[in-house]
Design a protein around this motif. Structure first.
Motif, PDB file in Angstrom:
ATOM      1  N   ARG A   1       1.060  -1.400  -0.100  1.00  0.00           N
ATOM      2  CA  ARG A   1       0.275   0.127  -0.341  1.00  0.00           C
ATOM      3  C   ARG A   1       0.660   0.967   0.430  1.00  0.00           C
ATOM      4  O   ARG A   1       0.541   2.458  -0.605  1.00  0.00           O
ATOM      5  CB  ARG A   1      -1.041   0.158   1.156  1.00  0.00           C
ATOM      6  CG  ARG A   1      -2.043  -0.847   0.828  1.00  0.00           C
ATOM      7  CD  ARG A   1      -3.021  -1.123   2.127  1.00  0.00           C
ATOM      8  NE  ARG A   1      -4.211  -1.625   1.833  1.00  0.00           N
ATOM      9  CZ  ARG A   1      -5.120  -1.904   2.983  1.00  0.00           C
ATOM     10  NH1 ARG A   1      -4.804  -2.136   4.033  1.00  0.00           N
ATOM     11  NH2 ARG A   1      -6.117  -2.643   2.393  1.00  0.00           N
TER      12      ARG A   1
ATOM     13  N   SER B   1      -8.381   0.583  -0.660  1.00  0.00           N
ATOM     14  CA  SER B   1      -9.023   0.570   0.403  1.00  0.00           C
ATOM     15  C   SER B   1      -9.846  -0.195   1.537  1.00  0.00           C
ATOM     16  O   SER B   1     -10.322  -1.291   1.573  1.00  0.00           O
ATOM     17  CB  SER B   1      -8.722   2.461   0.896  1.00  0.00           C
ATOM     18  OG  SER B   1      -8.450   2.775   2.547  1.00  0.00           O
TER      19      SER B   1
ATOM     20  N   VAL C   1      -2.855   5.622   1.161  1.00  0.00           N
ATOM     21  CA  VAL C   1      -2.917   5.418  -0.049  1.00  0.00           C
ATOM     22  C   VAL C   1      -3.992   6.402   0.113  1.00  0.00           C
ATOM     23  O   VAL C   1      -4.049   7.229  -1.820  1.00  0.00           O
ATOM     24  CB  VAL C   1      -3.936   3.829   0.157  1.00  0.00           C
ATOM     25  CG1 VAL C   1      -5.165   3.576  -1.488  1.00  0.00           C
ATOM     26  CG2 VAL C   1      -2.744   2.951  -0.183  1.00  0.00           C
TER      27      VAL C   1
END
Length: 309
Positions: free
Chosen positions: A97, A120, A159
């Protein structure tokens, strides 16, 4: 369009890739497994063997594909077994990530890719534990995460803070708890063995998303939705005290045990206990409006029953 799916053989990818191909997109999918590459080819995609943490390989793969859309679904959660050592369990996923996202964004910029969709999560250890029971995308994440989850929270924030501004059209999909074929087998085994108790009052609110619904939302985001963050969850956030006994009943197991909070800490650690008692759910209103998406499993109630059947 030309769509590059990073992590194309994961829980979502196995449903997303055939959906994109059926919609007429030209799909390139990455996997780390030679064996799984054959499955991608059979589904109509062009397979590429790529380690998402190998910057040069990622840049080269994206350059060759010249995608108009990149979908980042790279995680390493298939073997996750416990919330006790939370950041340790998420270590590789956290790296994907952070570094994996950065490599894909760099590749997108070099290739002129306009749209970038990243995975996410919402609904558990990372949402704020105060206020109402259901949160929207405008509500803040937990400003003071538990120590065992801080590295994982930092990766999620990376992210969500990086993707929307790094490309012309950056979207982040916050999925709820997955269930369905290939996504919740471990949890069903735990419930059948009565190894997942209701901790305290079971007042934690969870938001679920059936795995094919998650793939459908992702496919919708390939062509719809403004840049930003979207909660991808079903219509019915529910307390642990409600959904866990229902799941046990659906799979033919005895009702879950009930233990006080201090016992929960011994069994699952502080992170697991908070997830059972203090977390908030998520609203899918924005995803419905802007992505034109509706979960076919509107409630975990029907979803659990179908999965058990």
């Amino acid at each position: 369009m030309r769509v590059f799916v990073a992590g194309a053989t994961g829980a979502i990818g196995q449903y997303l890739v055939p959906s994109l191909v059926a919609a007429g997109h030209e799909v390139t999918g990455t996997t780390r497994s030679t064996a799984k590459a054959a499955g991608l080819q059979a589904a109509g995609a062009t397979p590429v063997i790529v380690d998402g943490l190998d910057r040069r390989a990622v840049l080269d793969a994206v350059k060759a594909a010249q995608p108009e859309v990149i979908v980042h679904q790279m995680t390493a959660l298939a073997t996750m077994s416990s919330f006790r050592n939370f950041d340790k369990e998420f270590a590789v996923t956290n790296e994907l990530r952070v570094k994996g996202t950065d490599y894909l964004l760099e590749a997108a910029q070099q290739a002129g890719t306009r749209r970038f969709i990243a995975q996410s999560f919402i609904g558990g250890w990372n949402n704020a534990k105060t206020g109402g029971p259901v949160k929207s995308e405008t509500d803040p994440l937990d400003p003071d995460p538990l120590p065992p989850t801080r590295q994982s929270m930092a990766a999620i924030k990376h992210v969500e803070e990086t993707v929307p501004g790094a490309v012309p059209e950056g979207l982040v999909l916050r999925y709820g708890y997955f269930y369905g074929h290939g996504a919740s087998d471990n949890m069903l085994d735990v419930v059948r063995k009565r190894q997942m108790p209701v901790v305290g009052g079971g007042t934690g609110i969870w938001s679920f998303c059936e795995i094919t619904d998650a793939a459908a939302a992702t496919a919708a985001a390939v062509t719809r939705g403004a840049p930003g963050i979207y909660n991808i969850v079903d219509d019915e956030p529910a307390a642990v005290s409600e959904w866990l006994p229902a799941l046990a009943h659906a799979v033919g197991a005895r009702p879950p045990l009930r233990v006080p909070r201090w016992v929960g800490r011994l069994l699952a650690g502080e992170a697991g206990t908070v997830m059972m008692t203090d977390v908030r759910g998520a609203s899918n209103t924005k995803a419905k409006l802007e992505l034109g998406w509706r979960p076919s499993h509107a409630s975990w109630r029907e979803g659990f029953a179908r999965e058990a059947a």
